[in-house]
Design a protein around this motif. Structure first.
Motif, mmCIF file in Angstrom:
data_model
loop_
_atom_site.group_PDB
_atom_site.id
_atom_site.type_symbol
_atom_site.label_atom_id
_atom_site.label_comp_id
_atom_site.label_asym_id
_atom_site.label_seq_id
_atom_site.Cartn_x
_atom_site.Cartn_y
_atom_site.Cartn_z
ATOM 1 N N MET A 150 0.845 -1.034 -0.074
ATOM 2 C CA MET A 150 -0.060 0.033 -0.206
ATOM 3 C C MET A 150 0.863 1.192 0.075
ATOM 4 O O MET A 150 1.779 1.342 0.656
ATOM 5 C CB MET A 150 -0.854 0.104 1.152
ATOM 6 N N VAL A 151 0.304 2.397 -0.680
ATOM 7 C CA VAL A 151 1.114 3.757 -0.718
ATOM 8 C C VAL A 151 1.065 4.263 0.557
ATOM 9 O O VAL A 151 -0.110 4.325 1.354
ATOM 10 C CB VAL A 151 0.604 4.349 -1.933
ATOM 11 N N ALA A 152 2.152 5.005 1.103
ATOM 12 C CA ALA A 152 1.979 5.930 2.197
ATOM 13 C C ALA A 152 1.350 6.872 1.896
ATOM 14 O O ALA A 152 2.228 7.986 1.258
ATOM 15 C CB ALA A 152 3.319 5.844 2.892
ATOM 16 N N TYR A 153 0.057 7.676 2.397
ATOM 17 C CA TYR A 153 -0.196 8.576 1.820
ATOM 18 C C TYR A 153 0.257 10.086 2.041
ATOM 19 O O TYR A 153 0.515 10.903 1.323
ATOM 20 C CB TYR A 153 -1.724 9.070 2.098
ATOM 21 N N ALA A 154 1.028 9.980 3.394
ATOM 22 C CA ALA A 154 1.987 11.150 3.630
ATOM 23 C C ALA A 154 3.257 11.178 2.791
ATOM 24 O O ALA A 154 3.754 12.388 2.722
ATOM 25 C CB ALA A 154 2.472 10.934 4.954
ATOM 26 N N GLU A 155 3.386 10.447 1.692
ATOM 27 C CA GLU A 155 4.693 10.456 0.862
ATOM 28 C C GLU A 155 4.274 11.494 -0.124
ATOM 29 O O GLU A 155 4.915 12.373 -0.806
ATOM 30 C CB GLU A 155 4.961 9.331 0.354
ATOM 31 N N LEU A 156 2.907 11.774 -0.237
ATOM 32 C CA LEU A 156 2.621 12.989 -1.329
ATOM 33 C C LEU A 156 2.639 14.372 -0.547
ATOM 34 O O LEU A 156 1.957 14.528 0.455
ATOM 35 C CB LEU A 156 1.220 12.720 -1.947
#
Length: 214
Positions: free
Chosen positions: A1-7
Motif C-alpha cells: 500500500m502507498v503511504a499517503y503522507a509521501e505525497l
C-alpha cells in the motif's frame, strides 16, 4: 500500500489537475486505471475532479512511481484526506478538527480573502438559502456555509461557488474574478468563455452540445 503522507508537493497535485483538464475526464481515468469517483471530489475554481485518480497521478508526478487503484483508498483516511491536508477542497470530506466556526458569512469573511468584485454575486447566491453557520478549514482555502436544513455545505472559493441541489446535482458557479493558484495571476470571467461541460460526468461537451456518454 502507498503511504499517503509521501505525497507532499501541492504542485504535483496541480500538475495532475492540469493533465486531467488537458486529457478530459474519461481519458485521464483510463490512463491511470481508475473508475469514476462516487463521493469524494477535489473541487477547484475551474472544475471537479476524481480525488483518488488525482492522488495517483500526483504521486507519480512527484515520485515517478505508478500507483494502481488497488494500492490506495479514496476515503476519509486515504487519498481524499491527504489532498485535503495539502490544502485542496475535497467534496464529501467533512472534518471538524481545526476548523474555525463563525455565526455568519460576514463574520467568516473577515478572515478570508475574497476579491471584492465577487462579493455581490456571492451575496446574491447566499440570499437564496438559509444557513445556520459558516466555517473555514485549517488550510483556509474556502468558506463553507452550512444550511439550516442539514443539506450539504456550499463551498465559497475565491473564484467560484460549488454546491449541490436537493436532487444531488452539483453546480459550479464561476465568479467575475478568478484568482488561480498561488502565482497571483488574475483573470476576469468576462474575458474568457468557459467550456460547456456535461452536468453528469463533467467532461467538455463537443460542438453539438450532446455528451457522448449519456
Amino acid at each position: 500500500m502507498v503511504a499517503y503522507a509521501e505525497l507532499t508537493d501541492p504542485d504535483a497535485v496541480r500538475a495532475a489537475l492540469a493533465e486531467f483538464d488537458r486529457l478530459g475526464r474519461w481519458t485521464f481515468l483510463e490512463k491511470y486505471g481508475f473508475h469514476e469517483a462516487r463521493e469524494y471530489f477535489l473541487v477547484t475554481d475551474t472544475g471537479r475532479y476524481d480525488s483518488k485518480a488525482i492522488f495517483a497521478a500526483a504521486y507519480e508526478v512527484q515520485h515517478g512511481v505508478a500507483v494502481s487503484a488497488g494500492e490506495i483508498s479514496g476515503g476519509k483516511s486515504g487519498a481524499a484526506r491527504r489532498l485535503h491536508e495539502l490544502g485542496f477542497v475535497v467534496e464529501g470530506l467533512d472534518d471538524e478538527r481545526g476548523r474555525r466556526t463563525f455565526p455568519s458569512f460576514d463574520a467568516a469573511l473577515r478572515e478570508f480573502r475574497l476579491p471584492l468584485e465577487n462579493l455581490p454575486a456571492v451575496r446574491e447566491h447566499l440570499a437564496r438559502f438559509d444557513f445556520r453557520e459558516a466555517y473555514i478549514p485549517p488550510a483556509g482555502s474556502y468558506i463553507a456555509m452550512v444550511p439550516s436544513d442539514g443539506s450539504l455545505v456550499h463551498y465559497i472559493n475565491s473564484g467560484s461557488i460549488y454546491f449541490r441541489h436537493p436532487d444531488g446535482r452539483g453546480e459550479l458557479i464561476p465568479l467575475p474574478v478568478n484568482r488561480l493558484g498561488r502565482s497571483g495571476f488574475t483573470r476576469s470571467a468576462a474575458m474568457r468563455k468557459p467550456a460547456d461541460v456535461c452536468p453528469e460526468c463533467w467532461i467538455e461537451l463537443p460542438s453539438s452540445g450532446i455528451c457522448p456518454n449519456h
